[in-house]
Design a protein around this motif. Structure first.
Motif, PDB file in Angstrom:
ATOM      1  N   GLU A   1     -52.599  35.736  43.587  1.00  0.00           N
ATOM      2  CA  GLU A   1     -51.739  35.390  44.729  1.00  0.00           C
ATOM      3  C   GLU A   1     -51.896  36.385  45.877  1.00  0.00           C
ATOM      4  O   GLU A   1     -51.949  35.988  47.044  1.00  0.00           O
TER       5      GLU A   1
ATOM      6  N   VAL B   1     -49.018  40.941  52.147  1.00  0.00           N
ATOM      7  CA  VAL B   1     -49.505  39.886  53.048  1.00  0.00           C
ATOM      8  C   VAL B   1     -50.073  40.540  54.309  1.00  0.00           C
ATOM      9  O   VAL B   1     -49.453  41.411  54.902  1.00  0.00           O
ATOM     10  N   GLY B   2     -51.278  40.123  54.665  1.00  0.00           N
ATOM     11  CA  GLY B   2     -51.925  40.665  55.860  1.00  0.00           C
ATOM     12  C   GLY B   2     -52.807  41.868  55.593  1.00  0.00           C
ATOM     13  O   GLY B   2     -53.514  42.323  56.488  1.00  0.00           O
ATOM     14  N   HIS B   3     -52.761  42.396  54.374  1.00  0.00           N
ATOM     15  CA  HIS B   3     -53.618  43.526  53.988  1.00  0.00           C
ATOM     16  C   HIS B   3     -54.866  43.008  53.288  1.00  0.00           C
ATOM     17  O   HIS B   3     -54.873  41.908  52.732  1.00  0.00           O
ATOM     18  N   THR B   4     -55.917  43.808  53.292  1.00  0.00           N
ATOM     19  CA  THR B   4     -57.111  43.503  52.511  1.00  0.00           C
ATOM     20  C   THR B   4     -56.837  43.972  51.090  1.00  0.00           C
ATOM     21  O   THR B   4     -56.720  45.181  50.840  1.00  0.00           O
TER      22      THR B   4
ATOM     23  N   CYS C   1     -58.256  49.187  52.306  1.00  0.00           N
ATOM     24  CA  CYS C   1     -58.350  48.316  51.139  1.00  0.00           C
ATOM     25  C   CYS C   1     -57.257  48.711  50.154  1.00  0.00           C
ATOM     26  O   CYS C   1     -57.002  49.896  49.952  1.00  0.00           O
TER      27      CYS C   1
ATOM     28  N   HIS D   1     -58.594  42.341  44.053  1.00  0.00           N
ATOM     29  CA  HIS D   1     -58.198  42.270  42.646  1.00  0.00           C
ATOM     30  C   HIS D   1     -59.399  42.671  41.800  1.00  0.00           C
ATOM     31  O   HIS D   1     -60.444  42.016  41.856  1.00  0.00           O
TER      32      HIS D   1
ATOM     33  N   ALA E   1     -54.436  38.669  46.294  1.00  0.00           N
ATOM     34  CA  ALA E   1     -55.807  39.116  46.565  1.00  0.00           C
ATOM     35  C   ALA E   1     -56.465  38.344  47.697  1.00  0.00           C
ATOM     36  O   ALA E   1     -56.336  37.127  47.791  1.00  0.00           O
ATOM     37  N   THR E   2     -57.197  39.080  48.526  1.00  0.00           N
ATOM     38  CA  THR E   2     -58.059  38.451  49.524  1.00  0.00           C
ATOM     39  C   THR E   2     -59.475  38.339  48.961  1.00  0.00           C
ATOM     40  O   THR E   2     -60.286  37.608  49.495  1.00  0.00           O
ATOM     41  N   ALA E   3     -59.752  39.077  47.885  1.00  0.00           N
ATOM     42  CA  ALA E   3     -61.042  39.006  47.186  1.00  0.00           C
ATOM     43  C   ALA E   3     -60.822  39.424  45.741  1.00  0.00           C
ATOM     44  O   ALA E   3     -59.926  40.214  45.444  1.00  0.00           O
ATOM     45  N   THR E   4     -61.650  38.889  44.861  1.00  0.00           N
ATOM     46  CA  THR E   4     -61.623  39.279  43.451  1.00  0.00           C
ATOM     47  C   THR E   4     -63.014  39.770  43.075  1.00  0.00           C
ATOM     48  O   THR E   4     -64.006  39.128  43.403  1.00  0.00           O
TER      49      THR E   4
END
Length: 169
Positions: A143, A95-98, A7, A101, A145-148
């Motif tokens: 932009e 990009v491509g990482h978990t 993460c 934010h 974040a895969t999750a906030t």
């Protein structure tokens, strides 16, 4: 063992990246790494001194290198400095990482940060500067974040527990 972070935490100053990151790493049983600490170790001095002695541009160069190294070699929780998302190279590398934010509103951020001690960009008019930084960077955090996760009024442990649940497959 993977050499990708489980993460990556991004967020404004005072969002809890370091504190939550440590709690999350402990909960997951992995290591914690903070790119700001990496920069200080590489430079041999605290970040405020880097800003004073060499300027923000030099700091951002060191930061890009620290982010690239952390993404390539750290298998735990990686916290990025609040301004790391300003660099297009860093955003592309995420990009491509978990990427989580840690969202914080101004009131909580000011309580957590204090009035800029040890934070060079907050040295003058810290509240107004922090507000400006948060407004400028929020779209960039969104932009990448895969999750906030909202952090206002919550303990680091509560936030870490929520992130740990998000990370479960």
């Amino acid at each position: 063992m993977s050499t990708r972070p489980v993460c990556v935490l991004v967020g404004a100053p005072g969002s809890g990246k370091t504190t939550v990151g440590r709690a999350l790493a402990a909960a997951l049983g992995v290591g914690f790494r903070d790119t700001d600490t990496d920069i200080e170790q590489l430079a041999g001095k605290p970040i405020p001194e880097i800003f004073v002695d060499e300027g923000e541009e030099h700091f951002r160069t060191l930061e890009r290198a620290a982010v690239a190294a952390g993404l390539a070699s750290h298998a735990g929780v990686l916290a990025l400095g609040g301004g790391a998302v300003l660099a297009e190279d860093n955003r592309a590398a995420l990009v491509g990482h978990t990427v989580v934010h840690l969202s914080v509103e101004l009131t909580d951020a000011v309580k957590r940060v204090g009035l800029g001690a040890g934070r060079p960009l907050l040295a003058l008019n810290p509240r107004a500067t922090l507000r400006h930084l948060m407004e400028q960077r929020r779209p960039l955090y969104a932009e990448v974040a895969t999750a906030t996760v909202l952090t206002d009024g919550r303990t680091p442990e509560e936030i870490a527990t929520e992130i740990a649940a998000l990370l479960k497959p």
